[in-house]
Scaffold this motif. Structure first.
Motif, PDB file in Angstrom:
ATOM      1  N   ILE A  44      18.728  -6.118   9.786  1.00  0.00           N
ATOM      2  CA  ILE A  44      18.550  -4.524  10.066  1.00  0.00           C
ATOM      3  C   ILE A  44      16.922  -4.077   9.920  1.00  0.00           C
ATOM      4  CG2 ILE A  44      19.335  -2.370   9.236  1.00  0.00           C
ATOM      5  CD1 ILE A  44      21.756  -3.793   7.899  1.00  0.00           C
ATOM      6  N   PHE A  45      16.235  -4.537   8.779  1.00  0.00           N
ATOM      7  CA  PHE A  45      15.130  -4.331   8.628  1.00  0.00           C
ATOM      8  C   PHE A  45      14.276  -4.763   9.928  1.00  0.00           C
ATOM      9  CE2 PHE A  45      10.730  -4.952   7.480  1.00  0.00           C
ATOM     10  CZ  PHE A  45      10.552  -3.844   6.560  1.00  0.00           C
ATOM     11  N   ALA A  46      14.412  -5.836  10.352  1.00  0.00           N
ATOM     12  CA  ALA A  46      13.681  -6.202  11.803  1.00  0.00           C
ATOM     13  C   ALA A  46      13.662  -5.543  12.923  1.00  0.00           C
ATOM     14  CB  ALA A  46      14.184  -7.391  12.080  1.00  0.00           C
ATOM     15  N   THR A  47      14.636  -4.289  12.832  1.00  0.00           N
ATOM     16  CA  THR A  47      14.695  -3.426  13.889  1.00  0.00           C
ATOM     17  C   THR A  47      13.521  -2.310  13.823  1.00  0.00           C
ATOM     18  OG1 THR A  47      16.511  -2.083  12.839  1.00  0.00           O
ATOM     19  CG2 THR A  47      17.040  -4.018  14.250  1.00  0.00           C
ATOM     20  N   ILE A  48      13.151  -2.205  12.686  1.00  0.00           N
ATOM     21  CA  ILE A  48      12.318  -1.187  12.309  1.00  0.00           C
ATOM     22  C   ILE A  48      10.677  -1.680  11.777  1.00  0.00           C
ATOM     23  CG2 ILE A  48      13.948   0.602  11.936  1.00  0.00           C
ATOM     24  CD1 ILE A  48      13.226   0.367   8.922  1.00  0.00           C
ATOM     25  N   THR A  86       6.374  -8.220   6.945  1.00  0.00           N
ATOM     26  CA  THR A  86       6.358  -7.306   5.800  1.00  0.00           C
ATOM     27  C   THR A  86       7.593  -7.488   5.066  1.00  0.00           C
ATOM     28  OG1 THR A  86       5.885  -5.568   7.650  1.00  0.00           O
ATOM     29  CG2 THR A  86       6.824  -4.562   5.636  1.00  0.00           C
ATOM     30  N   LEU A  87       8.837  -7.840   5.331  1.00  0.00           N
ATOM     31  CA  LEU A  87       9.887  -7.915   4.326  1.00  0.00           C
ATOM     32  C   LEU A  87       9.855  -9.149   3.489  1.00  0.00           C
ATOM     33  CD1 LEU A  87      12.731  -7.139   3.516  1.00  0.00           C
ATOM     34  CD2 LEU A  87      13.731  -8.669   5.393  1.00  0.00           C
ATOM     35  N   VAL A  88       9.572 -10.239   4.084  1.00  0.00           N
ATOM     36  CA  VAL A  88       9.386 -11.550   2.999  1.00  0.00           C
ATOM     37  C   VAL A  88       8.346 -11.473   1.981  1.00  0.00           C
ATOM     38  CG1 VAL A  88       9.008 -13.937   3.256  1.00  0.00           C
ATOM     39  CG2 VAL A  88      10.436 -13.029   4.888  1.00  0.00           C
ATOM     40  N   PRO A  89       7.278 -10.840   2.264  1.00  0.00           N
ATOM     41  CA  PRO A  89       6.385 -10.765   1.062  1.00  0.00           C
ATOM     42  C   PRO A  89       7.059  -9.765  -0.011  1.00  0.00           C
ATOM     43  CG  PRO A  89       4.988 -10.712   2.940  1.00  0.00           C
ATOM     44  CD  PRO A  89       6.479 -10.620   3.328  1.00  0.00           C
ATOM     45  N   GLY A  90       7.873  -8.801   0.339  1.00  0.00           N
ATOM     46  CA  GLY A  90       8.603  -8.090  -0.598  1.00  0.00           C
ATOM     47  C   GLY A  90       9.584  -8.599  -1.373  1.00  0.00           C
ATOM     48  N   LEU A  91      10.329  -9.476  -0.640  1.00  0.00           N
ATOM     49  CA  LEU A  91      11.266 -10.375  -1.362  1.00  0.00           C
ATOM     50  C   LEU A  91      10.625 -11.249  -2.223  1.00  0.00           C
ATOM     51  CD1 LEU A  91      13.853 -10.900   1.569  1.00  0.00           C
ATOM     52  CD2 LEU A  91      13.829  -9.279  -0.016  1.00  0.00           C
ATOM     53  N   ILE A  92       9.630 -11.714  -2.032  1.00  0.00           N
ATOM     54  CA  ILE A  92       8.943 -12.743  -2.944  1.00  0.00           C
ATOM     55  C   ILE A  92       8.491 -12.092  -4.125  1.00  0.00           C
ATOM     56  CG2 ILE A  92       6.632 -14.041  -3.276  1.00  0.00           C
ATOM     57  CD1 ILE A  92       6.694 -14.889  -0.089  1.00  0.00           C
ATOM     58  N   ILE A  93       8.017 -10.820  -4.064  1.00  0.00           N
ATOM     59  CA  ILE A  93       7.707  -9.833  -5.216  1.00  0.00           C
ATOM     60  C   ILE A  93       8.904  -9.617  -6.076  1.00  0.00           C
ATOM     61  CG2 ILE A  93       6.774  -7.620  -5.942  1.00  0.00           C
ATOM     62  CD1 ILE A  93       4.555  -9.340  -5.171  1.00  0.00           C
ATOM     63  N   GLN A  94      10.240  -9.277  -5.342  1.00  0.00           N
ATOM     64  CA  GLN A  94      11.505  -9.049  -6.127  1.00  0.00           C
ATOM     65  C   GLN A  94      11.688 -10.443  -6.677  1.00  0.00           C
ATOM     66  OE1 GLN A  94      14.762  -9.294  -3.571  1.00  0.00           O
ATOM     67  NE2 GLN A  94      16.039  -8.226  -5.008  1.00  0.00           N
ATOM     68  N   LEU A  95      11.400 -11.610  -6.207  1.00  0.00           N
ATOM     69  CA  LEU A  95      11.823 -13.083  -6.879  1.00  0.00           C
ATOM     70  C   LEU A  95      10.920 -12.991  -8.116  1.00  0.00           C
ATOM     71  CD1 LEU A  95      13.333 -15.566  -6.680  1.00  0.00           C
ATOM     72  CD2 LEU A  95      11.624 -16.481  -5.227  1.00  0.00           C
ATOM     73  N   GLY A  96       9.724 -12.717  -7.935  1.00  0.00           N
ATOM     74  CA  GLY A  96       8.895 -12.853  -9.225  1.00  0.00           C
ATOM     75  C   GLY A  96       9.115 -11.908 -10.157  1.00  0.00           C
ATOM     76  N   LEU A 110      11.007  -0.751  -6.975  1.00  0.00           N
ATOM     77  CA  LEU A 110      11.124   0.294  -6.037  1.00  0.00           C
ATOM     78  C   LEU A 110       9.899   0.790  -5.890  1.00  0.00           C
ATOM     79  CD1 LEU A 110      14.248   1.946  -7.214  1.00  0.00           C
ATOM     80  CD2 LEU A 110      14.160   0.543  -5.430  1.00  0.00           C
ATOM     81  N   LEU A 111       8.911   0.995  -6.625  1.00  0.00           N
ATOM     82  CA  LEU A 111       7.555   1.554  -6.525  1.00  0.00           C
ATOM     83  C   LEU A 111       6.501   0.679  -5.930  1.00  0.00           C
ATOM     84  CD1 LEU A 111       6.942   3.702  -9.880  1.00  0.00           C
ATOM     85  CD2 LEU A 111       7.171   4.484  -7.670  1.00  0.00           C
ATOM     86  N   SER A 112       6.821  -0.593  -5.921  1.00  0.00           N
ATOM     87  CA  SER A 112       6.168  -1.425  -5.208  1.00  0.00           C
ATOM     88  C   SER A 112       6.119  -1.563  -3.785  1.00  0.00           C
ATOM     89  CB  SER A 112       6.466  -3.090  -5.644  1.00  0.00           C
ATOM     90  OG  SER A 112       7.620  -3.676  -5.074  1.00  0.00           O
ATOM     91  N   GLY A 113       7.085  -1.127  -3.302  1.00  0.00           N
ATOM     92  CA  GLY A 113       7.584  -0.786  -1.726  1.00  0.00           C
ATOM     93  C   GLY A 113       7.828  -2.258  -1.252  1.00  0.00           C
ATOM     94  N   ALA A 114       8.922  -2.929  -2.295  1.00  0.00           N
ATOM     95  CA  ALA A 114       9.488  -4.308  -1.977  1.00  0.00           C
ATOM     96  C   ALA A 114      10.264  -4.276  -0.730  1.00  0.00           C
ATOM     97  CB  ALA A 114       9.993  -4.998  -3.132  1.00  0.00           C
ATOM     98  N   PHE A 115      11.120  -3.320  -0.525  1.00  0.00           N
ATOM     99  CA  PHE A 115      12.283  -3.170   0.578  1.00  0.00           C
ATOM    100  C   PHE A 115      11.503  -2.334   1.834  1.00  0.00           C
ATOM    101  CE2 PHE A 115      14.694  -3.431  -3.617  1.00  0.00           C
ATOM    102  CZ  PHE A 115      14.912  -4.779  -3.555  1.00  0.00           C
ATOM    103  N   LEU A 116      11.059  -1.387   1.426  1.00  0.00           N
ATOM    104  CA  LEU A 116      10.233  -0.517   2.437  1.00  0.00           C
ATOM    105  C   LEU A 116       8.843  -0.021   1.984  1.00  0.00           C
ATOM    106  CD1 LEU A 116      13.369   1.935   3.176  1.00  0.00           C
ATOM    107  CD2 LEU A 116      12.423  -0.038   4.628  1.00  0.00           C
ATOM    108  N   PRO A 117       7.864  -0.183   3.184  1.00  0.00           N
ATOM    109  CA  PRO A 117       6.560   0.197   2.748  1.00  0.00           C
ATOM    110  C   PRO A 117       6.407   1.601   1.985  1.00  0.00           C
ATOM    111  CG  PRO A 117       6.763  -0.948   4.804  1.00  0.00           C
ATOM    112  CD  PRO A 117       8.352  -0.629   4.420  1.00  0.00           C
TER     113      PRO A 117
END
Length: 241
Positions: A40-44, A49-59, A170-177
């Motif tokens: 879904i994110f890949a459409t916008i 952009t997304l994978v680094p956010g997921l890495i921060i979430q994982l961390g 959420l404030l890191s912008g992990a899911f959306l810039p």
């Protein structure tokens, strides 16, 4: 100290690698986002952009909760038995922190590999530089997590950390810039060090290496590492006095 750190690191790493199920489940949540939210994110946006956010979430979810380990050791008496040994307090901390960093690295490699299957096309140099940044970032979070776990009531650690992680994530912008956020929320997010680390990671994954964003992210990560290790060591010293 180096020898003590190596012995403790090897001990904790062996224990961690024996729990293969735990390593897999640690990366499950970001994988859900990658598989179910990524298309879904890949459409916008882009996978870079997304994978680094997921890495921060994982961390945040993995090394940020590392303090659970020291809570369990404290309850069982294992921590006190280690403290009466001649090992330096910094070695006691680094042995755990390095184990958490390796664990995070293995999980990130798995996440990135699956990300490539979906469409991630980050350059190798950017991946390696990003992985180095993530390892230092994860070690910093782990050290801070151990310090917090040793300074608060054992029963409060889980709810306090779980509550703190959500706004930071959420404030890191992990899911959306955060550039997509309202002005006040975008400005507020700059107070979080994780935004700067994440934006540097996104730049690296996009193949941009010498930019102000990367320099700022690296600087924030190094400062966080120094502060976290200093605080963690002092807490270990004080707690064992």
């Amino acid at each position: 100290m180096a020898r003590d750190t190596w012995l403790l690191f090897r001990h904790h790493l062996r224990a961690t690698l024996r729990q293969k199920t735990g390593l897999i489940f640690g990366v499950i949540q970001p994988l859900f986002f990658l598989v179910l939210f990524g298309p879904i994110f890949a459409t916008i946006g882009t996978w870079e952009t997304l994978v680094p956010g997921l890495i921060i979430q994982l961390g945040l979810m993995s090394t940020g909760m590392a303090g659970f380990g020291v809570v369990f050791d404290k309850r069982s008496g294992a921590l006190e038995r280690l403290r009466v040994t001649p090992a330096s307090r910094l070695a006691l901390l680094l042995g755990r922190v390095l184990t958490n960093a390796v664990q995070l690295m293995l999980q990130v490699v798995l996440l990135v590999a699956i990300g490539y299957a979906f469409g991630l096309r980050a350059p190798v140099a950017g991946l390696l530089a990003g992985l180095a940044l993530v390892v230092v970032f994860g070690a910093s979070l782990a050290a801070l997590s151990y310090a917090i776990a040793l300074t608060m009531n054992e029963q409060l650690f889980a709810p306090v950390m779980s509550t703190a992680v959500i706004p930071l994530l959420l404030l890191s912008g992990a899911f959306l810039p955060m550039s997509m956020a309202p002005g006040w929320l975008d400005a507020l997010s700059y107070l979080s060090p994780f935004r700067h680390v994440l934006e540097a990671l996104r730049e690296l994954f996009s193949g941009h290496y010498v930019t102000g964003t990367v320099v700022a992210g690296v600087a924030v990560t190094l400062v966080l590492a120094v502060v976290s290790l200093t605080v963690g060591t002092r807490v270990y010293n004080r707690a064992s006095a």
